[in-house]
Design a protein around this motif. Structure first.
Motif, PDB file in Angstrom:
ATOM      1  N   ASP A 163     -58.573 -52.171-120.515  1.00  0.00           N
ATOM      2  CA  ASP A 163     -56.988 -52.295-121.104  1.00  0.00           C
ATOM      3  C   ASP A 163     -56.860 -53.939-121.654  1.00  0.00           C
ATOM      4  OD1 ASP A 163     -56.299 -49.791-120.625  1.00  0.00           O
ATOM      5  OD2 ASP A 163     -55.603 -50.205-118.576  1.00  0.00           O
ATOM      6  N   GLY A 164     -58.003 -54.478-121.882  1.00  0.00           N
ATOM      7  CA  GLY A 164     -57.564 -55.887-122.469  1.00  0.00           C
ATOM      8  C   GLY A 164     -57.430 -56.772-121.204  1.00  0.00           C
ATOM      9  N   ILE A 165     -58.081 -57.832-121.194  1.00  0.00           N
ATOM     10  CA  ILE A 165     -58.160 -58.793-119.991  1.00  0.00           C
ATOM     11  C   ILE A 165     -56.648 -59.296-119.946  1.00  0.00           C
ATOM     12  CG2 ILE A 165     -58.587 -61.184-119.110  1.00  0.00           C
ATOM     13  CD1 ILE A 165     -61.230 -59.168-119.134  1.00  0.00           C
ATOM     14  N   PHE A 166     -56.025 -59.405-121.123  1.00  0.00           N
ATOM     15  CA  PHE A 166     -54.596 -59.909-120.858  1.00  0.00           C
ATOM     16  C   PHE A 166     -53.551 -58.804-121.241  1.00  0.00           C
ATOM     17  CE2 PHE A 166     -57.361 -63.545-122.079  1.00  0.00           C
ATOM     18  CZ  PHE A 166     -57.201 -64.330-121.092  1.00  0.00           C
ATOM     19  N   ASP A 167     -54.045 -57.437-120.776  1.00  0.00           N
ATOM     20  CA  ASP A 167     -52.927 -56.651-120.998  1.00  0.00           C
ATOM     21  C   ASP A 167     -52.825 -56.204-122.308  1.00  0.00           C
ATOM     22  OD1 ASP A 167     -53.165 -56.410-118.335  1.00  0.00           O
ATOM     23  OD2 ASP A 167     -51.224 -56.960-117.856  1.00  0.00           O
ATOM     24  N   SER A 168     -53.676 -56.670-123.276  1.00  0.00           N
ATOM     25  CA  SER A 168     -53.113 -56.602-124.662  1.00  0.00           C
ATOM     26  C   SER A 168     -53.115 -54.944-125.207  1.00  0.00           C
ATOM     27  CB  SER A 168     -54.151 -57.515-125.683  1.00  0.00           C
ATOM     28  OG  SER A 168     -55.394 -57.176-125.347  1.00  0.00           O
ATOM     29  N   THR A 169     -53.913 -54.240-124.447  1.00  0.00           N
ATOM     30  CA  THR A 169     -54.299 -52.946-124.724  1.00  0.00           C
ATOM     31  C   THR A 169     -54.203 -51.750-123.816  1.00  0.00           C
ATOM     32  OG1 THR A 169     -56.733 -53.133-124.358  1.00  0.00           O
ATOM     33  CG2 THR A 169     -56.163 -53.361-126.774  1.00  0.00           C
ATOM     34  N   GLU A 170     -53.128 -52.103-122.727  1.00  0.00           N
ATOM     35  CA  GLU A 170     -52.898 -51.234-121.937  1.00  0.00           C
ATOM     36  C   GLU A 170     -52.549 -49.890-122.040  1.00  0.00           C
ATOM     37  OE1 GLU A 170     -50.994 -53.266-118.537  1.00  0.00           O
ATOM     38  OE2 GLU A 170     -52.326 -51.687-117.504  1.00  0.00           O
ATOM     39  N   GLY A 171     -53.457 -49.170-121.766  1.00  0.00           N
ATOM     40  CA  GLY A 171     -53.078 -47.593-121.741  1.00  0.00           C
ATOM     41  C   GLY A 171     -53.596 -47.080-123.221  1.00  0.00           C
ATOM     42  N   LEU A 172     -53.862 -47.723-124.181  1.00  0.00           N
ATOM     43  CA  LEU A 172     -54.202 -47.529-125.382  1.00  0.00           C
ATOM     44  C   LEU A 172     -55.456 -46.334-125.503  1.00  0.00           C
ATOM     45  CD1 LEU A 172     -53.533 -50.447-127.762  1.00  0.00           C
ATOM     46  CD2 LEU A 172     -51.959 -48.448-127.399  1.00  0.00           C
ATOM     47  N   ARG A 230     -49.580 -67.028-120.947  1.00  0.00           N
ATOM     48  CA  ARG A 230     -48.589 -67.469-119.743  1.00  0.00           C
ATOM     49  C   ARG A 230     -47.474 -66.611-120.074  1.00  0.00           C
ATOM     50  NH1 ARG A 230     -48.686 -68.365-114.660  1.00  0.00           N
ATOM     51  NH2 ARG A 230     -49.619 -70.440-114.764  1.00  0.00           N
ATOM     52  N   LEU A 231     -47.296 -66.039-121.226  1.00  0.00           N
ATOM     53  CA  LEU A 231     -46.240 -65.211-121.684  1.00  0.00           C
ATOM     54  C   LEU A 231     -46.300 -63.564-121.665  1.00  0.00           C
ATOM     55  CD1 LEU A 231     -45.055 -67.333-124.904  1.00  0.00           C
ATOM     56  CD2 LEU A 231     -44.184 -67.568-122.414  1.00  0.00           C
ATOM     57  N   MET A 232     -47.288 -63.420-121.513  1.00  0.00           N
ATOM     58  CA  MET A 232     -47.833 -61.860-121.292  1.00  0.00           C
ATOM     59  C   MET A 232     -47.097 -61.037-120.424  1.00  0.00           C
ATOM     60  SD  MET A 232     -49.394 -61.031-124.504  1.00  0.00           S
ATOM     61  CE  MET A 232     -50.703 -59.724-124.341  1.00  0.00           C
ATOM     62  N   GLY A 233     -47.039 -61.672-119.292  1.00  0.00           N
ATOM     63  CA  GLY A 233     -46.645 -60.763-117.971  1.00  0.00           C
ATOM     64  C   GLY A 233     -47.629 -59.914-117.357  1.00  0.00           C
ATOM     65  N   ILE A 234     -48.644 -60.858-117.344  1.00  0.00           N
ATOM     66  CA  ILE A 234     -49.819 -60.290-116.464  1.00  0.00           C
ATOM     67  C   ILE A 234     -49.708 -60.365-115.012  1.00  0.00           C
ATOM     68  CG2 ILE A 234     -52.388 -60.389-116.353  1.00  0.00           C
ATOM     69  CD1 ILE A 234     -52.101 -62.017-118.966  1.00  0.00           C
ATOM     70  N   GLY A 235     -49.925 -59.484-114.186  1.00  0.00           N
ATOM     71  CA  GLY A 235     -49.823 -59.526-112.760  1.00  0.00           C
ATOM     72  C   GLY A 235     -50.445 -60.842-112.155  1.00  0.00           C
ATOM     73  N   TRP A 236     -51.475 -61.097-112.541  1.00  0.00           N
ATOM     74  CA  TRP A 236     -52.289 -62.533-111.990  1.00  0.00           C
ATOM     75  C   TRP A 236     -51.859 -63.645-112.525  1.00  0.00           C
ATOM     76  CZ3 TRP A 236     -55.735 -64.261-115.612  1.00  0.00           C
ATOM     77  CH2 TRP A 236     -56.008 -63.542-116.540  1.00  0.00           C
ATOM     78  N   LEU A 237     -50.993 -63.703-113.645  1.00  0.00           N
ATOM     79  CA  LEU A 237     -50.629 -64.720-114.378  1.00  0.00           C
ATOM     80  C   LEU A 237     -49.022 -64.720-114.652  1.00  0.00           C
ATOM     81  CD1 LEU A 237     -51.804 -67.437-115.537  1.00  0.00           C
ATOM     82  CD2 LEU A 237     -52.383 -66.220-117.537  1.00  0.00           C
ATOM     83  N   PRO A 238     -48.259 -65.145-113.664  1.00  0.00           N
ATOM     84  CA  PRO A 238     -46.770 -64.716-113.840  1.00  0.00           C
ATOM     85  C   PRO A 238     -46.221 -65.383-114.848  1.00  0.00           C
ATOM     86  CG  PRO A 238     -47.409 -65.148-111.438  1.00  0.00           C
ATOM     87  CD  PRO A 238     -48.656 -65.697-112.135  1.00  0.00           C
ATOM     88  N   ALA A 239     -45.343 -64.963-115.714  1.00  0.00           N
ATOM     89  CA  ALA A 239     -44.807 -65.452-116.840  1.00  0.00           C
ATOM     90  C   ALA A 239     -43.527 -65.796-116.166  1.00  0.00           C
ATOM     91  CB  ALA A 239     -44.316 -64.392-117.739  1.00  0.00           C
TER      92      ALA A 239
END
Lengths: 304, 335
Positions: free
Chosen positions: B42-51, B182-191
């Protein structure tokens, strides 16, 4: 640096820049491109004009581009190393092997669209060691793409002979490491190239994956026009001139009772297909047109 | 701010980006997405989550770790008329694939006399603040913006990310879309709170070259982008009436919005997470000096000093501009 002076000032002649002539490499161009259709893609490196001609690039507009005219294929902005003629699927990049990834992309596109287009990436043997080429072999193999990598082995990477910079001697063995078919035509013979390329292009078109094909050619001339070739022995230059694939083909044809008259007629057909300097458009204006600073972007508008 | 206030559907920036990609992919079968770890992961930084779940591995393609090969493949697929998105996992990896980016993707249209178009999007994660050190923390905004032939986009909120992504995909030319980790809203990297905004369900575009006044103010103009939009907004709560401009795209560059603000405030602070020299801060100031010198009373720039990003937390915190650094510069324009 005595003896390294070019024969003329390459910045001052009618043709701007360092022109790389391809005499001696015709077999690789004709033997492969004869199997291709307009919609097949070819990417070529800096020594490209034989390939462009074989692929059917518009000769008048290519000539105009070589002279840097606005009537050229690329409006004078690309030049002789960066010829694009999308009507016949031809694109060139002067950066070593960087045409390989785009060829892979064209093949990927064909596969995604379920079309039988084939892509051919030409590189020189001096580029066998470049990363973009090796990455492309892997990408093409793992996705089973309809692409043929053609290595034109003219023995010389500018001043460096192949055996001094590349292992193995047979570049087609690079294919082995990628589970890909590799083949080498080891003499300057357009018919032999045609047969080997028929296998390779056919394999691609039938959806049976990529091929790496190395073709022995020779460099009749210098690396670029004006290069005095101080690094190259006279013996090597003479030996290369004896390997002309055009003469070899003429000999082969004579064996089939084709006479000198017919051969001369065939030779004459070539130059006539290009109209020459007068028809390639006006010489560059002293002040370049407004288009100089435009068209970094497409002329079309974004889709709404 | 351009965001409608009454939106009750809030999204993370990555959620907004993914929503756009899915919408566009449903509408155009010629679109596909290539990158490392974009399918099953799903992309390391959630960039393709669920696609991948919806579109399958043929259209959400995991690729060999060969940035040159797959970015170059995207260039050609785009030239053939497809609409690829190629993801460079970290912008810092551009070095191994730069030829395809700046010599092919960015130049083919010009070099060919505009006989080819390269309608592709190159996405890449940028930025530091999480101690990933020198080779995984850079912004490199200026590097891409410097080289002609590609548009360069940097969203700072979910709302902007959506409109800019629609525009990027629909553009007929190459667009480099740089999203800050830092802006993506990733669980392990809170925005921080800022990037999660209301996002309309319907499609909309935000034209490139339209900077956004994220906060109106009369005293000092702060021009920035990406993560530092939020740090500037935080700094703006310090008592001075600060106007915060989010550039949103560097190429094209919205000079007029900045000039207009400087006409009002007379004071300019440019804030960037990229290196200080020969970069965004210098360019922004130069544009305003060229065309609005008479309106300028005072100029400051805040950027990463010219060293690689250090690993250690206190060291990185020291060199990446924070809101205190911005507050200091705002005060300096008044001194």
């Amino acid at each position: 640096m005595e003896g390294k002076t070019p024969g003329f000032d390459i910045g001052a002649g009618q043709i701007p820049g360092e022109l790389h002539l391809a005499a001696g490499q015709e077999a690789a161009a004709v033997g492969v491109c004869h199997h291709l259709r307009d919609y097949d893609t070819v990417t070529a490196p800096h020594r490209l004009h034989h390939i462009a001609i074989a692929k059917g690039v518009d000769l008048n507009r290519m000539t105009a581009e070589i002279f840097g005219r606005e009537t050229g294929l690329c409006s004078g902005k690309g030049g002789h190393m960066h010829i694009f003629d999308m009507d016949v699927g031809f694109a060139a990049s002067e950066i070593m092997t960087e045409g390989c990834p785009p060829a892979v992309g064209a093949a990927l596109t064909a596969k995604k669209r379920n079309e039988d287009n084939v892509a051919v990436a030409y590189i020189g043997e001096g580029a066998l060691d470049q990363g973009a080429f090796l990455e492309s072999l892997n990408f093409a193999s793992v996705h089973d793409l309809p692409v043929v990598f053609v290595v034109e082995d003219n023995d010389w990477a500018i001043s460096m002979p192949k055996d001094r910079i590349t292992a193995p001697r047979d570049g087609s063995k690079r294919a082995d490491g990628f589970d890909m078919t590799g083949d080498r035509v080891d003499h300057d013979d357009v018919v032999a190239v045609y047969e080997a390329a028929g296998e390779a292009v056919g394999r691609a078109r039938d959806g049976n994956g990529p091929t790496l094909l190395e073709v022995q050619v020779h460099r009749r001339m210098c690396h670029f026009m004006g290069d005095p070739q101080t690094y190259r022995s006279k013996g090597d230059q003479t030996a290369h001139r004896k390997r002309d694939s055009i003469e070899r083909l003429a000999e082969d044809l004579r064996a089939f009772d084709i006479g000198d008259e017919e051969l001369e007629a065939l030779r004459d057909r070539g130059p006539r297909s290009c109209q020459g300097g007068d028809r390639v458009g006006p010489k560059n204006n002293r002040s370049p047109s407004r288009r100089l600073l435009t068209r970094t972007c497409s002329p079309t508008h974004p889709r709404e | 701010m351009a965001v409608p206030a009454d939106l009750d559907r809030t999204m993370t920036m990555s959620g907004a980006m993914v929503e756009v990609i899915a919408t566009e992919m449903r509408a155009d079968e010629e679109m596909f997405y290539m990158g490392e770890d974009v399918a099953d992961c799903d992309g390391i930084f959630d960039s393709t989550e669920g696609l991948r779940e919806e579109f399958g591995r043929d259209r959400i393609m995991d690729v060999p770790i060969s940035e040159t090969a797959y970015i170059g493949a995207a260039v050609s697929a785009a030239q053939e008329g497809m609409r690829p998105i190629a993801e460079l996992m970290f912008v810092d990896f551009f070095g191994v694939s730069m030829d395809q980016i700046y010599n092919q993707m960015a130049k083919n249209t010009y070099m060919s006399g505009a006989s080819v178009s390269v309608p592709m999007v190159l996405t890449a994660a940028v930025g530091g603040t999480y101690n990933d050190a020198a080779q995984h923390s850079q912004a490199l905004y200026g590097t891409f913006a410097h080289l002609p032939g590609m548009k360069v986009v940097v969203p700072s909120t979910a709302y902007d990310a959506k409109g800019l992504m629609h525009n990027a995909i629909r553009d007929d030319d190459p667009v480099v879309y740089l999203f800050h980790k830092r802006l993506m809203g990733i669980g392990w990297l809170p925005a921080p709170d800022g990037p999660k905004t209301g996002v309309p369900e319907e499609s909309y575009t935000i034209p490139f070259g339209s900077a956004d006044v994220k906060r109106e103010g009369a005293d000092v103009t702060v021009v920035t982008l990406g993560l530092h939009v939020h740090r500037a907004l935080e700094a703006a709560e310090d008592g001075v009436d600060v106007e915060v401009i989010d550039l949103r795209s560097l190429v094209p560059f919205d000079e007029e919005t900045v000039l207009e603000s400087v006409r009002k405030t007379g004071k300019l602070v440019v804030v960037d997470e990229d290196y200080r020299s020969f970069g965004v801060t210098g360019e922004v100031i130069s544009r305003i000096v060229e065309n609005g010198l008479g309106d300028l009373d005072s100029v400051e720039r805040v950027a990463v000093p010219d060293v690689p990003i250090p690993y250690s937390r206190p060291m990185e915190n020291e060199i990446v501009p924070d809101s205190d650094d911005i507050i200091d510069s705002i005060h300096n324009t008044n001194s």
